[in-house]
Write a protein that holds these residues in place. Structure first.
Motif, short mmCIF file in Angstrom:
data_model
loop_
_atom_site.label_atom_id
_atom_site.label_comp_id
_atom_site.label_asym_id
_atom_site.label_seq_id
_atom_site.Cartn_x
_atom_site.Cartn_y
_atom_site.Cartn_z
N ARG A 25 -4.10 7.07 -10.02
CA ARG A 25 -4.32 7.23 -8.58
C ARG A 25 -5.24 6.14 -8.05
O ARG A 25 -5.01 5.58 -6.97
CB ARG A 25 -4.90 8.61 -8.28
CG ARG A 25 -3.89 9.72 -8.47
CD ARG A 25 -4.54 11.10 -8.40
NE ARG A 25 -3.60 12.14 -8.74
CZ ARG A 25 -2.87 12.81 -7.84
NH1 ARG A 25 -3.02 12.57 -6.55
NH2 ARG A 25 -2.01 13.71 -8.23
N GLN A 26 -6.26 5.81 -8.82
CA GLN A 26 -7.20 4.76 -8.41
C GLN A 26 -6.47 3.41 -8.31
O GLN A 26 -6.71 2.64 -7.36
CB GLN A 26 -8.37 4.69 -9.39
CG GLN A 26 -9.52 3.86 -8.95
CD GLN A 26 -10.23 4.42 -7.73
OE1 GLN A 26 -10.06 5.57 -7.34
NE2 GLN A 26 -11.03 3.59 -7.10
N VAL A 74 -4.29 3.51 -5.07
CA VAL A 74 -5.09 3.45 -3.84
C VAL A 74 -5.71 2.08 -3.63
O VAL A 74 -5.75 1.57 -2.52
CB VAL A 74 -6.18 4.57 -3.86
CG1 VAL A 74 -7.19 4.37 -2.75
CG2 VAL A 74 -5.52 5.93 -3.74
N THR A 75 -6.18 1.46 -4.71
CA THR A 75 -6.85 0.16 -4.59
C THR A 75 -5.90 -1.02 -4.69
O THR A 75 -6.28 -2.15 -4.39
CB THR A 75 -7.95 0.00 -5.66
OG1 THR A 75 -7.35 0.03 -6.96
CG2 THR A 75 -9.01 1.08 -5.52
N ARG A 97 0.85 -1.20 0.00
CA ARG A 97 0.00 0.00 0.00
C ARG A 97 0.88 1.25 0.00
O ARG A 97 1.63 1.48 0.94
CB ARG A 97 -0.91 -0.01 1.22
CG ARG A 97 -1.92 1.09 1.23
CD ARG A 97 -2.90 0.86 2.38
NE ARG A 97 -3.95 1.81 2.37
CZ ARG A 97 -5.10 1.67 1.72
NH1 ARG A 97 -5.32 0.58 1.02
NH2 ARG A 97 -6.03 2.60 1.78
N GLY A 126 -3.38 5.83 0.66
CA GLY A 126 -4.75 5.47 1.01
C GLY A 126 -5.80 6.32 0.34
O GLY A 126 -6.97 5.96 0.30
N THR A 127 -5.38 7.47 -0.21
CA THR A 127 -6.31 8.37 -0.89
C THR A 127 -5.64 8.93 -2.14
O THR A 127 -4.41 8.86 -2.27
CB THR A 127 -6.70 9.57 0.01
OG1 THR A 127 -5.54 10.38 0.23
CG2 THR A 127 -7.29 9.11 1.34
N HIS A 128 -6.46 9.50 -3.01
CA HIS A 128 -5.91 10.13 -4.21
C HIS A 128 -4.95 11.25 -3.84
O HIS A 128 -3.91 11.42 -4.48
CB HIS A 128 -7.04 10.67 -5.09
CG HIS A 128 -7.69 9.61 -5.91
ND1 HIS A 128 -7.99 9.78 -7.24
CD2 HIS A 128 -8.12 8.36 -5.61
CE1 HIS A 128 -8.57 8.69 -7.72
NE2 HIS A 128 -8.67 7.81 -6.74
N GLU A 129 -5.28 12.01 -2.79
CA GLU A 129 -4.43 13.12 -2.36
C GLU A 129 -3.07 12.63 -1.88
O GLU A 129 -2.05 13.28 -2.09
CB GLU A 129 -5.11 13.93 -1.26
CG GLU A 129 -6.34 14.69 -1.72
CD GLU A 129 -7.57 13.80 -1.92
OE1 GLU A 129 -7.66 12.70 -1.33
OE2 GLU A 129 -8.45 14.21 -2.71
N GLN A 130 -3.03 11.47 -1.23
CA GLN A 130 -1.77 10.93 -0.75
C GLN A 130 -0.87 10.47 -1.89
O GLN A 130 0.32 10.25 -1.69
CB GLN A 130 -2.03 9.77 0.22
CG GLN A 130 -2.63 10.22 1.54
CD GLN A 130 -3.01 9.04 2.43
OE1 GLN A 130 -2.93 7.88 2.04
NE2 GLN A 130 -3.43 9.36 3.65
N CYS A 131 -1.41 10.37 -3.08
CA CYS A 131 -0.61 9.99 -4.26
C CYS A 131 0.22 11.16 -4.79
O CYS A 131 1.14 10.94 -5.58
CB CYS A 131 -1.52 9.49 -5.39
SG CYS A 131 -2.37 7.95 -5.02
N TRP A 143 -6.37 10.29 -12.85
CA TRP A 143 -7.39 9.69 -11.97
C TRP A 143 -7.24 8.17 -11.96
O TRP A 143 -7.24 7.54 -10.90
CB TRP A 143 -8.81 10.08 -12.42
CG TRP A 143 -9.84 9.46 -11.55
CD1 TRP A 143 -10.35 9.97 -10.40
CD2 TRP A 143 -10.44 8.16 -11.72
NE1 TRP A 143 -11.25 9.08 -9.84
CE2 TRP A 143 -11.32 7.95 -10.63
CE3 TRP A 143 -10.33 7.16 -12.68
CZ2 TRP A 143 -12.08 6.80 -10.48
CZ3 TRP A 143 -11.08 6.00 -12.53
CH2 TRP A 143 -11.94 5.83 -11.45
#
Length: 108
Positions: free
Chosen positions: A82-83, A86-87, A44, A47-52, A79
């Motif tokens: 980032r997805q 995160v996933t 991991r 955990g979020t798009h912003e953390q990317c 997008w």
């Protein structure tokens, strides 16, 4: 499509390399056993798009050069990438095509 796919893979590669060089991470040595663009599928990274944000600094510069008048394509690629991070999902060309098709739909 091909330029965008290469851009996504390059973004995942750079994110994986940056994660490898982040100090103090447990199991960091394991990250070197993976190809850089697959690191996010095993560890991991955000955990979020912003953390990317820290992982994706400057990754779209070359794609912007190749597709200078396609901001919606760049935004969709960002997008999508980032997805994936995160996933923890691997890149799939069919999914990228789907995301790009939505991004290219005319807005009313």
């Amino acid at each position: 499509m091909l330029a965008t796919e290469v851009g996504v893979l390059r973004a995942l590669e750079l994110a994986g390399k940056r994660a490898r060089h982040t100090g103090g991470r447990p199991g960091r040595g394991e990250l070197y056993k993976l190809t850089a663009w697959e690191v996010h599928t095993h560890h991991r990274l955000a955990g979020t798009h912003e953390q990317c944000d820290r992982l994706l600094i400057g990754v779209w510069d070359l794609l912007r050069m190749v597709l200078p008048d396609q901001p919606r394509i760049i935004e969709a690629a960002d997008w999508y990438t980032r997805q994936l991070i995160v996933t923890g999902q691997p890149h799939r060309a069919t999914e990228l095509r789907r995301v790009l098709a939505v991004a290219c739909e005319p807005h009313s």
